[in-house]
Motif scaffolding. Structure first.
Motif, mmCIF file in Angstrom:
data_model
loop_
_atom_site.group_PDB
_atom_site.id
_atom_site.type_symbol
_atom_site.label_atom_id
_atom_site.label_comp_id
_atom_site.label_asym_id
_atom_site.label_seq_id
_atom_site.Cartn_x
_atom_site.Cartn_y
_atom_site.Cartn_z
ATOM 1 N N GLY A 93 65.668 55.942 26.698
ATOM 2 C CA GLY A 93 64.998 54.972 25.845
ATOM 3 C C GLY A 93 64.170 55.652 24.778
ATOM 4 N N VAL A 94 63.218 54.941 24.229
ATOM 5 C CA VAL A 94 62.364 55.481 23.164
ATOM 6 C C VAL A 94 61.495 56.589 23.750
ATOM 7 C CG1 VAL A 94 60.547 54.967 21.497
ATOM 8 C CG2 VAL A 94 62.350 53.279 21.936
ATOM 9 N N ARG A 95 61.632 57.776 23.218
ATOM 10 C CA ARG A 95 60.931 58.936 23.777
ATOM 11 C C ARG A 95 59.442 58.903 23.428
ATOM 12 N NH1 ARG A 95 63.586 63.317 25.400
ATOM 13 N NH2 ARG A 95 62.111 64.722 24.390
ATOM 14 N N PHE A 96 58.627 59.303 24.398
ATOM 15 C CA PHE A 96 57.174 59.324 24.182
ATOM 16 C C PHE A 96 56.789 60.277 23.064
ATOM 17 C CE2 PHE A 96 57.365 57.485 28.395
ATOM 18 C CZ PHE A 96 56.292 56.599 28.421
ATOM 19 N N GLU A 97 57.601 61.303 22.840
ATOM 20 C CA GLU A 97 57.301 62.247 21.768
ATOM 21 C C GLU A 97 57.324 61.586 20.396
ATOM 22 O OE1 GLU A 97 58.480 64.431 25.354
ATOM 23 O OE2 GLU A 97 59.294 62.705 24.291
ATOM 24 N N ALA A 135 54.809 39.161 10.517
ATOM 25 C CA ALA A 135 53.975 39.532 11.653
ATOM 26 C C ALA A 135 52.868 40.471 11.202
ATOM 27 C CB ALA A 135 54.822 40.202 12.729
ATOM 28 N N SER A 136 51.697 40.307 11.803
ATOM 29 C CA SER A 136 50.609 41.241 11.526
ATOM 30 C C SER A 136 50.832 42.556 12.270
ATOM 31 C CB SER A 136 49.269 40.633 11.939
ATOM 32 O OG SER A 136 49.275 40.292 13.318
ATOM 33 N N VAL A 137 51.516 42.475 13.413
ATOM 34 C CA VAL A 137 51.828 43.638 14.227
ATOM 35 C C VAL A 137 52.975 43.224 15.155
ATOM 36 C CG1 VAL A 137 50.221 43.108 16.118
ATOM 37 C CG2 VAL A 137 50.768 45.491 15.601
ATOM 38 N N VAL A 138 53.773 44.184 15.588
ATOM 39 C CA VAL A 138 54.925 43.882 16.446
ATOM 40 C C VAL A 138 54.898 44.768 17.680
ATOM 41 C CG1 VAL A 138 57.441 43.814 16.621
ATOM 42 C CG2 VAL A 138 56.324 43.233 14.451
ATOM 43 N N VAL A 139 55.057 44.161 18.851
ATOM 44 C CA VAL A 139 55.264 44.908 20.097
ATOM 45 C C VAL A 139 56.679 44.629 20.571
ATOM 46 C CG1 VAL A 139 54.571 45.270 22.491
ATOM 47 C CG2 VAL A 139 52.825 44.804 20.750
ATOM 48 N N LEU A 140 57.467 45.679 20.679
ATOM 49 C CA LEU A 140 58.829 45.566 21.183
ATOM 50 C C LEU A 140 58.816 45.871 22.678
ATOM 51 C CD1 LEU A 140 60.741 47.522 18.384
ATOM 52 C CD2 LEU A 140 60.378 45.048 18.551
ATOM 53 N N ALA A 141 59.303 44.919 23.470
ATOM 54 C CA ALA A 141 59.379 45.094 24.922
ATOM 55 C C ALA A 141 60.724 44.539 25.368
ATOM 56 C CB ALA A 141 58.226 44.381 25.612
ATOM 57 N N LEU A 142 61.776 45.246 24.977
ATOM 58 C CA LEU A 142 63.135 44.712 25.055
ATOM 59 C C LEU A 142 63.916 45.150 26.282
ATOM 60 C CD1 LEU A 142 63.566 45.209 21.310
ATOM 61 C CD2 LEU A 142 64.149 43.049 22.401
ATOM 62 N N GLY A 143 63.263 45.882 27.194
ATOM 63 C CA GLY A 143 63.940 46.274 28.418
ATOM 64 C C GLY A 143 64.932 47.403 28.189
ATOM 65 N N GLY A 144 65.593 47.784 29.288
ATOM 66 C CA GLY A 144 66.603 48.826 29.209
ATOM 67 C C GLY A 144 67.976 48.232 28.963
ATOM 68 N N VAL A 182 55.120 53.513 17.242
ATOM 69 C CA VAL A 182 56.186 54.396 16.775
ATOM 70 C C VAL A 182 55.680 55.206 15.584
ATOM 71 C CG1 VAL A 182 58.534 54.520 15.879
ATOM 72 C CG2 VAL A 182 57.924 52.735 17.542
ATOM 73 N N LYS A 183 55.798 56.514 15.697
ATOM 74 C CA LYS A 183 55.400 57.370 14.589
ATOM 75 C C LYS A 183 56.311 57.113 13.397
ATOM 76 C CE LYS A 183 53.681 61.007 17.661
ATOM 77 N NZ LYS A 183 53.871 62.392 18.180
ATOM 78 N N GLY A 184 55.746 56.925 12.241
ATOM 79 C CA GLY A 184 56.526 56.633 11.046
ATOM 80 C C GLY A 184 56.814 55.155 10.860
ATOM 81 N N MET A 185 56.384 54.301 11.818
ATOM 82 C CA MET A 185 56.561 52.851 11.685
ATOM 83 C C MET A 185 55.217 52.176 11.998
ATOM 84 S SD MET A 185 60.326 52.079 13.318
ATOM 85 C CE MET A 185 60.324 50.401 12.648
ATOM 86 N N PRO A 186 54.286 52.205 11.075
ATOM 87 C CA PRO A 186 52.970 51.630 11.332
ATOM 88 C C PRO A 186 53.062 50.162 11.756
ATOM 89 C CG PRO A 186 52.962 52.873 9.283
ATOM 90 C CD PRO A 186 54.385 52.768 9.720
ATOM 91 N N GLY A 187 52.343 49.827 12.828
ATOM 92 C CA GLY A 187 52.300 48.450 13.291
ATOM 93 C C GLY A 187 53.442 48.048 14.205
ATOM 94 N N VAL A 188 54.282 49.007 14.608
ATOM 95 C CA VAL A 188 55.382 48.723 15.549
ATOM 96 C C VAL A 188 55.141 49.519 16.824
ATOM 97 C CG1 VAL A 188 57.860 48.829 15.983
ATOM 98 C CG2 VAL A 188 57.017 48.260 13.695
ATOM 99 N N PHE A 189 54.995 48.803 17.929
ATOM 100 C CA PHE A 189 54.692 49.397 19.227
ATOM 101 C C PHE A 189 55.846 49.121 20.193
ATOM 102 C CE2 PHE A 189 50.807 48.747 16.994
ATOM 103 C CZ PHE A 189 49.911 49.697 17.422
ATOM 104 N N VAL A 198 64.159 56.372 14.882
ATOM 105 C CA VAL A 198 63.316 56.412 16.071
ATOM 106 C C VAL A 198 63.975 57.320 17.099
ATOM 107 C CG1 VAL A 198 62.289 55.048 17.939
ATOM 108 C CG2 VAL A 198 62.409 54.108 15.626
ATOM 109 N N ASP A 199 63.180 58.160 17.747
ATOM 110 C CA ASP A 199 63.690 59.142 18.704
ATOM 111 C C ASP A 199 64.040 58.445 20.017
ATOM 112 O OD1 ASP A 199 64.354 61.454 19.994
ATOM 113 O OD2 ASP A 199 62.325 62.295 20.056
#
Length: 412
Positions: A355-359, A162-171, A367-374, A192-193
């Motif tokens: 879930g994944v904290r905004f911080e 993948a050139s970039v990944v968006v994770l939208a996996l729900g709760g 995601v900080k520390g994971m370039p290209g993963v949103f 990941v926090d």
């Protein structure tokens, strides 16, 4: 002669086919990227379709300051997303799909036919017309050592670059529809926090109803009442008495403070006003009228219209001394305490908190520390009441993540 045609760049990949994932896919496709969506279920948008049963409440029309206040502790983070895509923008977007909307008497916004399926069909057609490829029955399993995605499908396992990944996996509510929270360990092992997932917009349990109340009134609705938590203004509406406790729209509206009180103190309290339109002094005056040989139950019915499940709950939650004291009974009718000891299971909840904290994310939800993963949607650490607020924020976060992911690819 060797083929010198340059290889096609890897697609932008979206994991999860709910509103946030599909909105991210649309943003990526509009930016000119090849987009592939992977969803573990046999079809996409299953929870979205379930939300439309009985009427697709897509968003809410209340004034913007009140709207953003619904996101409570995460108001600042969600408001930043809504600046790009608020309730009005969502309605216009729906109109662009050929689906008209209207505002109901409660201020909630619905498609004119009240259904989710036509909206989803029109949206999927537009996505496919824009080149988005959707794979169902494809479950994301994490990453390989070379950075490719592990995707399980009926015939085995695929490796997807993948050139970039968006994770939208729900709760993690309604696991049978795809939101099972199985992504948590996959991200936790990458540091990941993540705030623990817990029920939101959920029912609660009491320590135990009497057999009489449970057998005769479980499933009965309490209408034209108000609920509050101590120190807060009451809200009018209705809820349902269950065999275990209480549930329903008005209970869901207070689920966050009640849940947190249970965490802190081992119990939470809802204050039930059985007669929200009648002040306590008027109730006391009505109760003080002579009742002759009539029982208090008949007196409550004739003077105040309290009968059925309301009368049964009043009797359940007051002692004999209170029931015999006019002033004390009047106060109980206006603030009857229902003590709750636990939430119903997470899988029964309408949505989940945590879930994944905004911080741990940048402004584009990378995601900080994971370039290209949103990340986007309900897997982020926020919650909101029902009424269209959940869906609106899911759409807005998907759009933000999709646009930011496209910008990241183009800048790489």
């Amino acid at each position: 002669m060797p083929d010198l045609t340059p290889a096609s760049p890897p697609p932008a990949v979206v994991i999860g086919g709910g509103p946030a994932g599909l909105m991210a896919a649309e943003a990526l496709a509009k930016a000119g990227l090849a987009v592939e969506v992977f969803d573990a279920m046999p079809s996409v948008g299953r929870k979205f379709l379930l939300a439309g049963v009985g009427g697709m409440n897509i968003t809410h029309s209340e004034p913007y300051p009140a709207f953003v206040a619904r996101y409570a502790e995460r108001q600042g983070e969600i408001e930043a997303l809504l600046r790009d895509f608020d309730a009005d923008a969502l309605r216009q977007w729906i109109h662009g799909l050929g689906i008209e909307t209207f505002v109901g008497t409660s201020g909630r916004v619905f498609p004119t036919d009240m259904k989710a399926a036509p909206l989803l069909r029109a949206w999927l057609k537009r996505l496919r017309d824009n080149g988005v490829v959707i794979h169902t029955r494809h479950r994301w399993l994490g990453w390989n050592t070379d950075g490719s995605l592990r995707i399980a499908y009926p015939q085995g396992e695929r490796q997807v670059k993948a050139s970039v990944v968006v994770l939208a996996l729900g709760g993690a509510s309604w696991a049978r529809l795809g939101s099972d929270g199985s992504w948590q360990p996959l991200l936790a092992e990458r540091a990941v926090d993540i705030s623990p997932l817990q029920p939101s917009n959920c029912g609660f349990e009491v320590a135990g109803w009497s057999a009489l109340l449970k057998d005769k009134f479980a499933g009965a609705p309490l209408k034209n009442i108000a609920l509050s938590v101590p120190g807060s203004a009451p809200r009018k509406g209705e809820f349902i008495l269950t065999a275990q406790g209480v549930e329903g729209s008005l209970v869901y509206a207070w689920s966050a403070p009640v849940r947190e009180a249970i965490h802190r103190e081992g119990r939470g309290v809802l204050l039930l006003d059985l007669l929200p339109d009648k002040p306590v002094d008027k109730i006391a005056q009505a109760l003080a009228k002579p009742r002759g040989s009539r029982s208090m139950a008949k007196h409550l019915h004739s003077q105040l219209g309290i009968d059925g499940v309301k009368a049964a709950l009043l009797r359940e939650l007051t002692d004999q001394a209170t029931f015999a004291d006019v002033d004390a009974l009047a106060r109980a009718i206006k603030a009857l305490p229902i003590t709750l000891v636990r939430t119903r299971p997470l899988d029964e909840a309408i949505s989940s908190a945590g879930g994944v904290r905004f911080e741990g994310l940048d402004e584009g939800l990378m995601v900080k520390g994971m370039p290209g993963v949103f990340c986007a949607g309900e897997m982020l650490d926020w919650e909101a009441p029902t009424g269209g607020y959940l869906l609106t924020a899911c759409f807005a976060s998907g759009l933000r993540a999709g646009r930011a992911a496209a910008d990241w690819v183009q800048a790489s």
